[in-house]
Design a protein around this motif. Structure first.
Motif, PDB file in Angstrom:
ATOM      1  N   CYS A  99       0.836  -1.211   0.000  1.00 20.47           N
ATOM      2  CA  CYS A  99       0.000   0.000   0.000  1.00 20.47           C
ATOM      3  C   CYS A  99       0.867   1.256   0.000  1.00 20.47           C
ATOM      4  N   ALA A 100       1.924   1.250   0.797  1.00 26.23           N
ATOM      5  CA  ALA A 100       2.828   2.405   0.838  1.00 26.23           C
ATOM      6  C   ALA A 100       3.474   2.634  -0.523  1.00 26.23           C
ATOM      7  N   ASN A 101       3.946   1.569  -1.140  1.00 28.63           N
ATOM      8  CA  ASN A 101       4.580   1.709  -2.453  1.00 28.63           C
ATOM      9  C   ASN A 101       3.584   2.149  -3.520  1.00 28.63           C
ATOM     10  N   ALA A 102       2.371   1.625  -3.462  1.00 33.47           N
ATOM     11  CA  ALA A 102       1.354   2.011  -4.433  1.00 33.47           C
ATOM     12  C   ALA A 102       1.000   3.485  -4.276  1.00 33.47           C
ATOM     13  N   TYR A 103       0.824   3.928  -3.039  1.00 31.82           N
ATOM     14  CA  TYR A 103       0.515   5.335  -2.795  1.00 31.82           C
ATOM     15  C   TYR A 103       1.642   6.233  -3.288  1.00 31.82           C
ATOM     16  N   TRP A 104       2.862   5.849  -2.966  1.00 37.16           N
ATOM     17  CA  TRP A 104       4.013   6.640  -3.380  1.00 37.16           C
ATOM     18  C   TRP A 104       4.080   6.717  -4.909  1.00 37.16           C
ATOM     19  N   MET A 105       3.890   5.584  -5.559  1.00 37.69           N
ATOM     20  CA  MET A 105       3.940   5.550  -7.016  1.00 37.69           C
ATOM     21  C   MET A 105       2.856   6.435  -7.620  1.00 37.69           C
ATOM     22  N   LEU A 106       1.653   6.363  -7.097  1.00 38.61           N
ATOM     23  CA  LEU A 106       0.557   7.173  -7.631  1.00 38.61           C
ATOM     24  C   LEU A 106       0.802   8.666  -7.428  1.00 38.61           C
ATOM     25  N   SER A 122       0.574  13.558  -9.054  1.00 37.70           N
ATOM     26  CA  SER A 122       0.471  14.746  -8.208  1.00 37.70           C
ATOM     27  C   SER A 122       1.621  15.703  -8.502  1.00 37.70           C
ATOM     28  N   LYS A 123       1.290  16.963  -8.502  1.00 39.69           N
ATOM     29  CA  LYS A 123       2.327  17.981  -8.667  1.00 39.69           C
ATOM     30  C   LYS A 123       2.884  18.428  -7.316  1.00 39.69           C
ATOM     31  N   ASP A 124       2.187  18.062  -6.247  1.00 46.94           N
ATOM     32  CA  ASP A 124       2.618  18.410  -4.896  1.00 46.94           C
ATOM     33  C   ASP A 124       3.548  17.318  -4.368  1.00 46.94           C
ATOM     34  N   ASP A 125       4.831  17.625  -4.288  1.00 48.92           N
ATOM     35  CA  ASP A 125       5.814  16.623  -3.844  1.00 48.92           C
ATOM     36  C   ASP A 125       5.668  16.239  -2.383  1.00 48.92           C
TER      37      ASP A 125
END
Length: 86
Positions: A34-41, A46-49
């Motif tokens: 889940c963490a990796n998927a969220y990070w990837m998405l 997202s333009k907000d880093d």
């Protein structure tokens, strides 16, 4: 690729729910996926880093689950061996 990976991890977690060690390790893996998927998405869409840093929450939950398992096992073995020598 997120859906099949998360689905496979959830299926494996469900199948091993009766074995505590396997269950806790697989729960940690689900959190990490889940963490990796969220990070990837957030990296792609997202333009907000600053949003990608929220991936640390599910990653940390996975570490907490693993720490709970290993600390619990350490305490059981430590107190069992200490009580048997008395």
């Amino acid at each position: 690729m997120i859906v099949p990976t998360a689905g496979a991890a959830l299926l494996i977690t469900w199948q091993t729910r009766h074995i505590k060690s396997e269950l806790l390790h697989n729960i940690a893996v689900v959190f990490w996926i889940c963490a990796n998927a969220y990070w990837m998405l957030t990296e792609f869409y997202s333009k907000d880093d600053s949003l990608r840093y929220y991936a640390v929450i599910p990653f940390s939950l996975g570490l907490i689950v693993i720490a709970y398992y290993y600390i619990g096992n350490f305490e059981k073995k430590y107190f069992k061996s200490k009580n048997s020598t008395l």
